[in-house]
Design a protein around this motif. Structure first.
Motif, PDB file in Angstrom:
ATOM      1  N   ASP A  44       0.821  -1.211   0.000  1.00  0.00           N
ATOM      2  CA  ASP A  44       0.000   0.000   0.000  1.00  0.00           C
ATOM      3  C   ASP A  44       0.858   1.265   0.000  1.00  0.00           C
ATOM      4  OD1 ASP A  44      -2.165  -1.688   0.047  1.00  0.00           O
ATOM      5  OD2 ASP A  44      -2.606  -1.373   2.185  1.00  0.00           O
ATOM      6  N   ARG A  45       1.920   1.252   0.811  1.00  0.00           N
ATOM      7  CA  ARG A  45       2.770   2.446   0.904  1.00  0.00           C
ATOM      8  C   ARG A  45       3.489   2.735  -0.404  1.00  0.00           C
ATOM      9  NH1 ARG A  45       7.632   3.748   1.989  1.00  0.00           N
ATOM     10  NH2 ARG A  45       8.426   1.739   2.600  1.00  0.00           N
ATOM     11  N   LEU A  46       3.914   1.678  -1.104  1.00  0.00           N
ATOM     12  CA  LEU A  46       4.629   1.864  -2.369  1.00  0.00           C
ATOM     13  C   LEU A  46       3.693   1.892  -3.564  1.00  0.00           C
ATOM     14  CD1 LEU A  46       7.725  -0.457  -1.818  1.00  0.00           C
ATOM     15  CD2 LEU A  46       7.540   2.014  -1.469  1.00  0.00           C
ATOM     16  N   ASP A  47       2.398   1.745  -3.301  1.00  0.00           N
ATOM     17  CA  ASP A  47       1.399   1.697  -4.371  1.00  0.00           C
ATOM     18  C   ASP A  47       1.801   0.663  -5.420  1.00  0.00           C
ATOM     19  OD1 ASP A  47      -1.018   2.434  -5.525  1.00  0.00           O
ATOM     20  OD2 ASP A  47      -0.070   3.936  -6.812  1.00  0.00           O
ATOM     21  N   ALA A  48       2.173  -0.518  -4.941  1.00  0.00           N
ATOM     22  CA  ALA A  48       2.648  -1.588  -5.822  1.00  0.00           C
ATOM     23  C   ALA A  48       1.533  -2.601  -6.043  1.00  0.00           C
ATOM     24  CB  ALA A  48       3.845  -2.279  -5.188  1.00  0.00           C
ATOM     25  N   ASP A  49       1.578  -3.270  -7.166  1.00  0.00           N
ATOM     26  CA  ASP A  49       0.639  -4.363  -7.388  1.00  0.00           C
ATOM     27  C   ASP A  49       1.263  -5.664  -6.880  1.00  0.00           C
ATOM     28  OD1 ASP A  49       2.534  -5.001  -9.321  1.00  0.00           O
ATOM     29  OD2 ASP A  49       1.184  -4.730 -11.019  1.00  0.00           O
ATOM     30  N   ALA A  50       0.462  -6.725  -6.857  1.00  0.00           N
ATOM     31  CA  ALA A  50       0.928  -8.006  -6.326  1.00  0.00           C
ATOM     32  C   ALA A  50       2.110  -8.546  -7.125  1.00  0.00           C
ATOM     33  CB  ALA A  50      -0.219  -9.015  -6.314  1.00  0.00           C
ATOM     34  N   ARG A  51       2.110  -8.351  -8.436  1.00  0.00           N
ATOM     35  CA  ARG A  51       3.202  -8.864  -9.272  1.00  0.00           C
ATOM     36  C   ARG A  51       4.516  -8.156  -8.944  1.00  0.00           C
ATOM     37  NH1 ARG A  51       2.602  -8.410 -15.620  1.00  0.00           N
ATOM     38  NH2 ARG A  51       2.256  -6.298 -14.921  1.00  0.00           N
ATOM     39  N   GLY A  52       4.489  -6.842  -8.829  1.00  0.00           N
ATOM     40  CA  GLY A  52       5.705  -6.089  -8.511  1.00  0.00           C
ATOM     41  C   GLY A  52       6.242  -6.419  -7.136  1.00  0.00           C
ATOM     42  N   LEU A  53       5.339  -6.527  -6.159  1.00  0.00           N
ATOM     43  CA  LEU A  53       5.773  -6.859  -4.809  1.00  0.00           C
ATOM     44  C   LEU A  53       6.300  -8.287  -4.754  1.00  0.00           C
ATOM     45  CD1 LEU A  53       6.079  -5.893  -1.918  1.00  0.00           C
ATOM     46  CD2 LEU A  53       3.742  -6.678  -1.494  1.00  0.00           C
ATOM     47  N   GLY A  54       5.618  -9.201  -5.433  1.00  0.00           N
ATOM     48  CA  GLY A  54       6.088 -10.582  -5.476  1.00  0.00           C
ATOM     49  C   GLY A  54       7.469 -10.693  -6.087  1.00  0.00           C
ATOM     50  N   PHE A  55       7.720  -9.915  -7.154  1.00  0.00           N
ATOM     51  CA  PHE A  55       9.033  -9.924  -7.788  1.00  0.00           C
ATOM     52  C   PHE A  55      10.094  -9.384  -6.833  1.00  0.00           C
ATOM     53  CE2 PHE A  55      12.337  -8.220 -10.664  1.00  0.00           C
ATOM     54  CZ  PHE A  55      12.671  -9.402 -11.312  1.00  0.00           C
ATOM     55  N   ALA A  56       9.764  -8.320  -6.090  1.00  0.00           N
ATOM     56  CA  ALA A  56      10.713  -7.766  -5.121  1.00  0.00           C
ATOM     57  C   ALA A  56      10.998  -8.783  -4.018  1.00  0.00           C
ATOM     58  CB  ALA A  56      10.165  -6.464  -4.528  1.00  0.00           C
ATOM     59  N   LEU A  57       9.963  -9.482  -3.531  1.00  0.00           N
ATOM     60  CA  LEU A  57      10.145 -10.467  -2.475  1.00  0.00           C
ATOM     61  C   LEU A  57      11.019 -11.639  -2.920  1.00  0.00           C
ATOM     62  CD1 LEU A  57       6.564 -10.530  -0.926  1.00  0.00           C
ATOM     63  CD2 LEU A  57       8.634  -9.628   0.133  1.00  0.00           C
ATOM     64  N   LEU A  58      11.018 -11.917  -4.206  1.00  0.00           N
ATOM     65  CA  LEU A  58      11.852 -12.987  -4.753  1.00  0.00           C
ATOM     66  C   LEU A  58      13.335 -12.740  -4.472  1.00  0.00           C
ATOM     67  CD1 LEU A  58      12.096 -15.511  -6.623  1.00  0.00           C
ATOM     68  CD2 LEU A  58      12.217 -13.913  -8.534  1.00  0.00           C
ATOM     69  N   PHE A  59      13.719 -11.482  -4.302  1.00  0.00           N
ATOM     70  CA  PHE A  59      15.129 -11.156  -4.094  1.00  0.00           C
ATOM     71  C   PHE A  59      15.667 -11.642  -2.748  1.00  0.00           C
ATOM     72  CE2 PHE A  59      14.439  -8.833  -7.865  1.00  0.00           C
ATOM     73  CZ  PHE A  59      15.684  -8.722  -8.464  1.00  0.00           C
ATOM     74  N   THR A  60      14.779 -11.971  -1.799  1.00  0.00           N
ATOM     75  CA  THR A  60      15.245 -12.582  -0.565  1.00  0.00           C
ATOM     76  C   THR A  60      15.896 -13.927  -0.874  1.00  0.00           C
ATOM     77  OG1 THR A  60      13.426 -11.529   0.621  1.00  0.00           O
ATOM     78  CG2 THR A  60      14.553 -13.320   1.749  1.00  0.00           C
ATOM     79  N   ALA A  61      15.210 -14.723  -1.682  1.00  0.00           N
ATOM     80  CA  ALA A  61      15.748 -16.032  -2.067  1.00  0.00           C
ATOM     81  C   ALA A  61      16.974 -15.876  -2.957  1.00  0.00           C
ATOM     82  CB  ALA A  61      14.679 -16.847  -2.786  1.00  0.00           C
ATOM     83  N   VAL A  62      16.956 -14.897  -3.848  1.00  0.00           N
ATOM     84  CA  VAL A  62      18.106 -14.669  -4.727  1.00  0.00           C
ATOM     85  C   VAL A  62      19.345 -14.335  -3.890  1.00  0.00           C
ATOM     86  CG1 VAL A  62      19.060 -13.150  -6.523  1.00  0.00           C
ATOM     87  CG2 VAL A  62      16.707 -13.995  -6.716  1.00  0.00           C
ATOM     88  N   GLY A  63      19.175 -13.480  -2.887  1.00  0.00           N
ATOM     89  CA  GLY A  63      20.294 -13.137  -2.012  1.00  0.00           C
ATOM     90  C   GLY A  63      20.859 -14.352  -1.304  1.00  0.00           C
ATOM     91  N   ILE A 100      11.211   1.912   5.192  1.00  0.00           N
ATOM     92  CA  ILE A 100      11.454   3.230   4.595  1.00  0.00           C
ATOM     93  C   ILE A 100      11.892   3.154   3.131  1.00  0.00           C
ATOM     94  CG2 ILE A 100      11.956   4.349   6.807  1.00  0.00           C
ATOM     95  CD1 ILE A 100      14.955   4.088   6.110  1.00  0.00           C
ATOM     96  N   ALA A 101      11.820   1.962   2.558  1.00  0.00           N
ATOM     97  CA  ALA A 101      12.185   1.823   1.136  1.00  0.00           C
ATOM     98  C   ALA A 101      11.244   2.686   0.304  1.00  0.00           C
ATOM     99  CB  ALA A 101      12.085   0.364   0.707  1.00  0.00           C
ATOM    100  N   PRO A 102      11.806   3.575  -0.540  1.00  0.00           N
ATOM    101  CA  PRO A 102      10.954   4.502  -1.299  1.00  0.00           C
ATOM    102  C   PRO A 102      10.303   3.893  -2.544  1.00  0.00           C
ATOM    103  CG  PRO A 102      13.257   4.944  -1.754  1.00  0.00           C
ATOM    104  CD  PRO A 102      13.223   3.872  -0.714  1.00  0.00           C
TER     105      PRO A 102
END
Length: 168
Positions: A44-63, A100-102
């Motif tokens: 909600d804060r980043l006004d992101a859709d589920a696909r964008g947020l899901g892609f960002a969350l994938l980076f936890t596993a990538v790391g 605080i991620a913008p």
């Protein structure tokens, strides 16, 4: 819970703890941290859709996947105790940064660092646990992993209660 006392020198700058005490502290610290991120708040804060947020969350596993193969080099270089300490500090700095991620790119970068930190931290804890097992001459790893699971459930339960009470 039976504690086995194993005396060992603390790494410079770390509090003096026996190896089992350090293992229990490490397992408690990582187990209490909920595995679920405040996705609705961030979305909600980043006004992101589920696909964008899901892609960002994938980076936890990538790391994790990128950093875990390097764990043995880090451990050989500075030892598992210092690796754990560095990862704890890294994750303690990264967790609040999630709030605080913008934008999604910065969020993905923070999650990449968190994934790398928790992945290497996990390997280093298992190396330390193996050393404790060797010193005491008996199998302890199932108990360590069991208590980690108890910490995970307790952390998730505490988070749920805090959310229900309006504290989260």
């Amino acid at each position: 819970l039976e504690l086995i006392v194993v005396h060992e020198q603390a790494a410079a700058g770390l509090p003096v703890m026996t190896a089992p005490e350090q293992m229990l502290a490490d397992l408690w610290a990582t187990g209490v941290t909920p595995r679920e991120y405040p996705t609705m708040f961030v979305r909600d804060r980043l006004d992101a859709d589920a696909r964008g947020l899901g892609f960002a969350l994938l980076f936890t596993a990538v790391g994790s996947l990128l950093a875990m193969p390097l764990s043995s080099r880090f451990i050989a270089w500075i030892g598992e105790r210092r690796v754990i300490a560095v990862c704890v500090v890294t994750c303690c700095l990264a967790y609040p940064a999630l709030g605080i991620a913008p934008n999604l790119v910065v969020l993905a970068a923070i999650l990449l660092v968190m994934g790398a930190g928790t992945g290497v931290w996990d390997v280093a804890m298992n190396v330390a646990a193996n050393a404790v097992e060797e010193q005491v001459g008996r199998t302890l790893m199932p108990g360590f992993h069991g208590w980690w699971s108890v910490g995970t459930v307790a952390g998730a339960g505490g988070g749920a209660l805090a959310a229900r009470a309006g504290l989260a």
